[in-house]
Design an enzyme around this catalytic site. Structure first.
Site, PDB file in Angstrom:
ATOM      1  N   LYS A 163     -11.388 -28.859 -31.824  1.00  0.00           N
ATOM      2  CA  LYS A 163     -10.871 -30.195 -31.506  1.00  0.00           C
ATOM      3  C   LYS A 163     -11.957 -31.265 -31.595  1.00  0.00           C
ATOM      4  CE  LYS A 163      -9.915 -28.456 -27.304  1.00  0.00           C
ATOM      5  NZ  LYS A 163      -9.480 -28.333 -25.913  1.00  0.00           N
TER       6      LYS A 163
ATOM      7  N   ARG B 153       3.096 -32.578 -26.329  1.00  0.00           N
ATOM      8  CA  ARG B 153       2.151 -33.669 -26.033  1.00  0.00           C
ATOM      9  C   ARG B 153       2.261 -34.739 -27.119  1.00  0.00           C
ATOM     10  NH1 ARG B 153      -3.856 -31.664 -25.822  1.00  0.00           N
ATOM     11  NH2 ARG B 153      -3.301 -30.808 -23.798  1.00  0.00           N
TER      12      ARG B 153
ATOM     13  N   CYS C 250      -6.379 -31.431 -12.975  1.00  0.00           N
ATOM     14  CA  CYS C 250      -5.731 -30.995 -14.213  1.00  0.00           C
ATOM     15  C   CYS C 250      -4.423 -30.292 -13.871  1.00  0.00           C
ATOM     16  CB  CYS C 250      -6.656 -30.055 -14.974  1.00  0.00           C
ATOM     17  SG  CYS C 250      -6.772 -28.428 -14.217  1.00  0.00           S
TER      18      CYS C 250
ATOM     19  N   CYS D 237     -10.025 -24.293 -14.001  1.00  0.00           N
ATOM     20  CA  CYS D 237     -10.955 -23.426 -14.738  1.00  0.00           C
ATOM     21  C   CYS D 237     -12.083 -24.291 -15.276  1.00  0.00           C
ATOM     22  CB  CYS D 237     -10.213 -22.669 -15.851  1.00  0.00           C
ATOM     23  SG  CYS D 237     -10.071 -23.586 -17.398  1.00  0.00           S
TER      24      CYS D 237
ATOM     25  N   CYS E 299     -10.671 -30.086 -18.013  1.00  0.00           N
ATOM     26  CA  CYS E 299      -9.683 -31.050 -18.521  1.00  0.00           C
ATOM     27  C   CYS E 299      -9.603 -32.329 -17.689  1.00  0.00           C
ATOM     28  CB  CYS E 299      -8.320 -30.384 -18.625  1.00  0.00           C
ATOM     29  SG  CYS E 299      -8.308 -29.001 -19.787  1.00  0.00           S
TER      30      CYS E 299
ATOM     31  N   LYS F  15     -12.776 -35.387 -30.297  1.00  0.00           N
ATOM     32  CA  LYS F  15     -12.273 -36.432 -29.395  1.00  0.00           C
ATOM     33  C   LYS F  15     -13.032 -37.748 -29.564  1.00  0.00           C
ATOM     34  CE  LYS F  15     -10.356 -33.132 -26.218  1.00  0.00           C
ATOM     35  NZ  LYS F  15     -10.293 -32.584 -24.862  1.00  0.00           N
TER      36      LYS F  15
ATOM     37  N   CYS G 294      -0.414 -23.758 -17.256  1.00  0.00           N
ATOM     38  CA  CYS G 294      -1.602 -23.566 -18.097  1.00  0.00           C
ATOM     39  C   CYS G 294      -1.983 -22.090 -18.165  1.00  0.00           C
ATOM     40  CB  CYS G 294      -2.781 -24.378 -17.570  1.00  0.00           C
ATOM     41  SG  CYS G 294      -4.252 -24.087 -18.578  1.00  0.00           S
TER      42      CYS G 294
ATOM     43  N   ARG H  34      -8.032 -35.769 -31.930  1.00  0.00           N
ATOM     44  CA  ARG H  34      -6.980 -35.859 -30.896  1.00  0.00           C
ATOM     45  C   ARG H  34      -6.698 -37.314 -30.536  1.00  0.00           C
ATOM     46  NH1 ARG H  34      -6.608 -31.045 -27.793  1.00  0.00           N
ATOM     47  NH2 ARG H  34      -7.035 -29.282 -29.151  1.00  0.00           N
TER      48      ARG H  34
HETATM   49 FE1  SRM Z   1      -7.570 -29.681 -21.839  1.00  0.00          FE
HETATM   50  C1  SRM Z   1      -7.164 -26.504 -23.056  1.00  0.00           C
HETATM   51  C2  SRM Z   1      -4.577 -29.617 -20.489  1.00  0.00           C
HETATM   52  C3  SRM Z   1      -7.871 -32.951 -21.378  1.00  0.00           C
HETATM   53  C4  SRM Z   1     -10.994 -29.430 -22.354  1.00  0.00           C
HETATM   54  N1  SRM Z   1      -6.109 -28.302 -21.839  1.00  0.00           N
HETATM   55  C5  SRM Z   1      -6.097 -27.077 -22.436  1.00  0.00           C
HETATM   56  C6  SRM Z   1      -4.690 -26.466 -22.377  1.00  0.00           C
HETATM   57  C7  SRM Z   1      -3.965 -26.884 -23.606  1.00  0.00           C
HETATM   58  C8  SRM Z   1      -4.643 -24.948 -22.159  1.00  0.00           C
HETATM   59  C9  SRM Z   1      -4.521 -24.089 -23.383  1.00  0.00           C
HETATM   60  O1  SRM Z   1      -5.324 -24.206 -24.323  1.00  0.00           O
HETATM   61  O2  SRM Z   1      -3.639 -23.234 -23.368  1.00  0.00           O
HETATM   62  C10 SRM Z   1      -4.143 -27.194 -21.119  1.00  0.00           C
HETATM   63  C11 SRM Z   1      -2.628 -27.323 -21.023  1.00  0.00           C
HETATM   64  C12 SRM Z   1      -2.179 -27.313 -19.572  1.00  0.00           C
HETATM   65  C13 SRM Z   1      -0.766 -27.692 -19.375  1.00  0.00           C
HETATM   66  O3  SRM Z   1       0.014 -26.833 -18.897  1.00  0.00           O
HETATM   67  O4  SRM Z   1      -0.397 -28.824 -19.634  1.00  0.00           O
HETATM   68  C14 SRM Z   1      -4.958 -28.466 -21.147  1.00  0.00           C
HETATM   69  N2  SRM Z   1      -6.389 -31.029 -21.191  1.00  0.00           N
HETATM   70  C15 SRM Z   1      -5.209 -30.826 -20.569  1.00  0.00           C
HETATM   71  C16 SRM Z   1      -4.674 -32.087 -19.938  1.00  0.00           C
HETATM   72  C17 SRM Z   1      -3.161 -32.190 -19.943  1.00  0.00           C
HETATM   73  C18 SRM Z   1      -5.223 -32.171 -18.503  1.00  0.00           C
HETATM   74  C19 SRM Z   1      -4.596 -33.194 -17.605  1.00  0.00           C
HETATM   75  O5  SRM Z   1      -4.415 -32.843 -16.449  1.00  0.00           O
HETATM   76  O6  SRM Z   1      -4.347 -34.325 -18.020  1.00  0.00           O
HETATM   77  C20 SRM Z   1      -5.411 -33.124 -20.790  1.00  0.00           C
HETATM   78  C21 SRM Z   1      -4.662 -33.504 -22.031  1.00  0.00           C
HETATM   79  C22 SRM Z   1      -5.437 -34.463 -22.863  1.00  0.00           C
HETATM   80  C23 SRM Z   1      -4.677 -35.051 -24.013  1.00  0.00           C
HETATM   81  O7  SRM Z   1      -3.750 -35.797 -23.756  1.00  0.00           O
HETATM   82  O8  SRM Z   1      -5.067 -34.804 -25.163  1.00  0.00           O
HETATM   83  C24 SRM Z   1      -6.660 -32.341 -21.172  1.00  0.00           C
HETATM   84  N3  SRM Z   1      -9.132 -30.978 -21.951  1.00  0.00           N
HETATM   85  C25 SRM Z   1      -9.048 -32.283 -21.603  1.00  0.00           C
HETATM   86  C26 SRM Z   1     -10.354 -32.838 -21.446  1.00  0.00           C
HETATM   87  C27 SRM Z   1     -10.677 -34.261 -20.988  1.00  0.00           C
HETATM   88  C28 SRM Z   1     -10.896 -35.194 -22.120  1.00  0.00           C
HETATM   89  O9  SRM Z   1     -10.651 -34.858 -23.283  1.00  0.00           O
HETATM   90  O10 SRM Z   1     -11.338 -36.307 -21.866  1.00  0.00           O
HETATM   91  C29 SRM Z   1     -11.254 -31.824 -21.716  1.00  0.00           C
HETATM   92  C30 SRM Z   1     -12.789 -31.910 -21.597  1.00  0.00           C
HETATM   93  C31 SRM Z   1     -13.418 -32.659 -22.702  1.00  0.00           C
HETATM   94  C32 SRM Z   1     -13.728 -31.747 -23.850  1.00  0.00           C
HETATM   95  O11 SRM Z   1     -12.876 -31.555 -24.686  1.00  0.00           O
HETATM   96  O12 SRM Z   1     -14.847 -31.194 -23.874  1.00  0.00           O
HETATM   97  C33 SRM Z   1     -10.478 -30.652 -22.040  1.00  0.00           C
HETATM   98  N4  SRM Z   1      -8.857 -28.222 -22.627  1.00  0.00           N
HETATM   99  C34 SRM Z   1     -10.215 -28.320 -22.682  1.00  0.00           C
HETATM  100  C35 SRM Z   1     -10.749 -27.058 -23.150  1.00  0.00           C
HETATM  101  C36 SRM Z   1     -12.245 -26.727 -23.346  1.00  0.00           C
HETATM  102  C37 SRM Z   1     -12.672 -27.015 -24.737  1.00  0.00           C
HETATM  103  C38 SRM Z   1     -14.090 -26.564 -24.987  1.00  0.00           C
HETATM  104  O13 SRM Z   1     -14.829 -27.271 -25.644  1.00  0.00           O
HETATM  105  O14 SRM Z   1     -14.478 -25.502 -24.533  1.00  0.00           O
HETATM  106  C39 SRM Z   1      -9.642 -26.210 -23.340  1.00  0.00           C
HETATM  107  C40 SRM Z   1      -9.671 -24.756 -23.822  1.00  0.00           C
HETATM  108  C41 SRM Z   1      -9.632 -24.644 -25.296  1.00  0.00           C
HETATM  109  O15 SRM Z   1      -9.538 -25.612 -26.039  1.00  0.00           O
HETATM  110  O16 SRM Z   1      -9.720 -23.503 -25.738  1.00  0.00           O
HETATM  111  C42 SRM Z   1      -8.470 -26.971 -22.996  1.00  0.00           C
HETATM  112 FE1  SF4 Z   2      -5.891 -25.408 -17.747  1.00  0.00          FE
HETATM  113 FE2  SF4 Z   2      -8.463 -25.157 -17.250  1.00  0.00          FE
HETATM  114 FE3  SF4 Z   2      -7.578 -27.322 -18.521  1.00  0.00          FE
HETATM  115 FE4  SF4 Z   2      -7.053 -27.013 -15.976  1.00  0.00          FE
HETATM  116  S1  SF4 Z   2      -9.093 -27.230 -16.848  1.00  0.00           S
HETATM  117  S2  SF4 Z   2      -5.550 -27.606 -17.554  1.00  0.00           S
HETATM  118  S3  SF4 Z   2      -6.806 -24.842 -15.773  1.00  0.00           S
HETATM  119  S4  SF4 Z   2      -7.507 -25.266 -19.305  1.00  0.00           S
END
Ligand code: SRM
Ligand code: SF4
Length: 572
Positions: free
Chosen positions: A224, A78, A448, A493, A497, A226, A454, A147
């Protein structure tokens, strides 16, 4: 700052999580990455290094479709692209890396950056180096740090945009970790070419370089962090979903002059099914600061998270829980102590809309820009619709600036008006009809990544979205509102995201083929959706929505949107 969480002085300090001990052992974030990288027999990293790898901008994954035959490791890389601004040459270099080392697609994320999927361990170094050589970086795009910083990408929406973008780039550069391990492991040098307000700058290196990060300290953040900027009335960065938000406030006597920002804090989406201590939360409006203090303000809030975030439980470690539990008054006082100034009362700021603009539009400087819908952000070639090839051809020939949106779409900016027709024709040759990019519903969807890459996905999202869009489009036509715009988001899930908890309709994965159905977000992305039905089967989604949409058509008030209707008449 310490690795213990702040708590009652008389009770023994709870044990910190394993991640905290890992960071403490390797404050430069190096782990054993270099050794494993150099070992040709190793196709993956161990669990500890898997964690460090994230700070360097990569996730170890395996293809979940193929698990029955054993884990086949690959990596997601990324980039860190503040405000989603990508010069043409950089785009072409990024695309070439996807072709040579990736699956081969480029994925626009919900935080305005690119991901490369399916990179093998042997390709990891070349991809990270290639991104660096194209004057990009992957450092701190993941991990317990600040981030990618979001900023509004759409030209013409406000004269404040360049000033706001400069602040986003400044924060991105200044809040990046200072560890030299990234450069030593991946680049074999110690020059950091981060885009900043003043161009590339050199990282402090050698004995003078701080072994312990001056901002983050030895254990970085508990989780993290943001940051987003937005310029009202457009909330195209979903600012309330961020730990820290800066809402631009124009000088009332000169709308082109940035006066300052309303500071928001404590937003976040992630939760876990069945764990009531976790929940999505909108950021609180804390107060107003002058534009010149934006970096001081950001540093103050980051250190509040650093020092008060929960280091014992990663599910409770986001800044949103500090705000929820200690309150806005406490936060304001703590902010003033750290920043050296108090926030003034927040200025009036109203958000009315979040969505991107599509098709051709004029810029204030006489240029043109193109808004391009990208389904789930995936730039790929499929028979009859060779979007990736089209973008390559157009960007290669006309050299527009590429901008990524937080809704997973893409903008080509700075196009000369005389090139518009040729660009439109070139896209058409690849099956991309710019005048008909999809229904209003389709263009308001996000999903997502979820399966197969993922590791946390409980259900499909990106791969299920096309069928779902088709089914809902048919349903909308059936009830007589084929062109209705409804913000629809889907995740595999509850981590959220694609920010489903802000959508008018959302599906949040619970188990294979089963989703919670949520309703009630709004057009401005300022209201949380609520669970309407739990564990709905994918094939039953349309039958759940049909009666709701029929009632909406029969009972809606003038101009009322579906999200507002559900709050008034369904969820009430
Ligand atoms: Fe996310 C974890 C993809 C935006 C909340 N996110 C993940 C992981 C890295 C899975 C992992 O930990 O193994 C996913 C990788 C999937 C893959 O195969 O690519 C993943 N997140 C994404 C992306 C690619 C979704 C997308 O379809 O675009 C986004 C990448 C953002 C970036 O460029 O930095 C992405 N993730 C978000 C957002 C939206 C935002 O930030 O505006 C959120 C919700 C906002 C927030 O952070 O509260 C988000 N991702 C999470 C979480 C839950 C964190 C929490 O507070 O509980 C996880 C799980 C974790 O961190 O343990 C997670
Ligand atoms: Fe993976 Fe859940 Fe984020 Fe979708 S919402 S990319 S399933 S961690």
């Amino acid at each position: 700052m310490s690795t213990t969480t702040t708590g009652d002085a008389n009770s023994p300090a709870p044990k910190v999580s394993k991640n905290e001990l890992l960071k403490e052992s390797y404050p430069d974030l190096s782990g054993q990455l270099a050794a494993t990288l150099a070992d040709p027999a190793a196709d993956h990293f161990n669990d500890d290094d898997d964690y460090f790898l994230k700070f360097h901008g990569a996730y170890q994954q395996d293809d979940r479709d193929k698990r029955k035959t054993g884990k086949q490791y690959s990596f997601m890389v990324r980039a860190r692209i503040p405000g989603g601004v990508v010069p043409a040459a950089q785009y072409l270099a990024f695309d070439a890396l996807a072709g040579k080392y990736g699956n081969p697609t480029l994925r626009v994320t919900t935080r305005q950056t690119f991901q490369w999927h399916g990179v093998l361990k042997t390709g990891l170094g070349p991809v990270i180096r290639g991104i660096h050589e194209a004057l990009g970086t992957t450092i701190a795009s993941c991990g317990d740090v600040v981030r990618n910083v979001l900023a509004p990408p759409t030209p013409s929406t406000s004269p404040l945009l360049p000033q706001v973008y400069a602040h986003a780039a400044l924060l991105s550069a200044e809040l990046a970790p200072r560890s030299t391990a990234y450069h030593e492991i991946w680049l074999g040098d110690t020059e950091l070419k981060l885009p900043s307000e003043n161009g590339n700058r050199k990282l402090e290196t050698g004995p003078a370089a701080a072994a312990v990060d001056p901002l983050y300290g030895p254990t970085y953040l508990p989780r993290k962090f943001k940051i987003a900027f937005a310029v009202p009335p457009l909330n195209d960065t979903d600012i309330f979903a961020n730990c820290l938000g800066f809402v631009a406030i124009a000088d009332p006597s000169n709308p082109a002059r940035l006066l300052g920002y309303n500071l928001l804090a404590g937003g976040g989406m992630g939760m876990s099914h069945g764990n009531k201590d976790t929940y999505p939360r909108l950021a609180d409006v804390i107060g107003f600061l002058p534009a010149a203090r934006v970096l001081d303000a950001a540093r103050a809030v980051v250190t509040i998270h650093r020092d008060f975030g929960d280091r014992t439980n990663r599910k409770h470690a986001r800044l949103k829980y500090v705000l929820a539990e200690r309150g806005v008054e406490w936060f304001r006082a703590e902010f003033a102590t750290r920043a050296g100034f108090a926030l003034k009362a927040a200025r009036p700021a109203v958000f009315t809309r979040q969505l991107d603009l599509f098709g051709w539009h004029s810029q204030a400087d006489g240029g043109r820009f193109l808004g391009l819908y990208i389904e789930s952000g995936r730039i790929k070639d499929v028979p009859g619709y060779t979007l990736r090839a089209a973008l390559n051809a157009v960007i290669g020939r006309f050299r527009p600036e590429v901008r990524l949106t937080a809704q997973q779409n893409l903008i080509l900016a700075g196009v000369r008006p005389e090139d518009e027709a040729a660009i439109t024709a070139l896209f058409a040759q690849h099956g991309v009809d710019l005048a008909h990019q999809g229904t209003a519903f389709r263009k308001a969807t996000m999903a997502c990544v979820a399966l197969p890459t993922c590791g946390l996905a409980l259900a499909e999202a990106e791969r299920a979205l096309p069928l779902l869009i088709e089914r809902v489009e048919t349903l909308l036509a059936e009830v007589g509102i084929a062109e209705e715009e409804i913000v629809f988001r889907m995740t595999g899930c509850p981590n959220g995201c694609a920010r489903p908890y802000l959508a008018e309709i959302a599906l949040v994965g619970r188990a294979p083929g089963k989703y919670n159905l949520l309703l009630g977000g709004n057009e401005a992305s300022t209201r949380l959706a609520r669970v309407y039905r739990e564990s709905v089967k994918f094939d039953d989604v349309v039958s759940e929505l049909r009666p709701l949409l029929q009632r909406f058509v029969a009972e809606r008030q003038t101009g009322e949107r579906f999200g507002d209707f559900t709050v008034r008449a369904v969820l009430a």
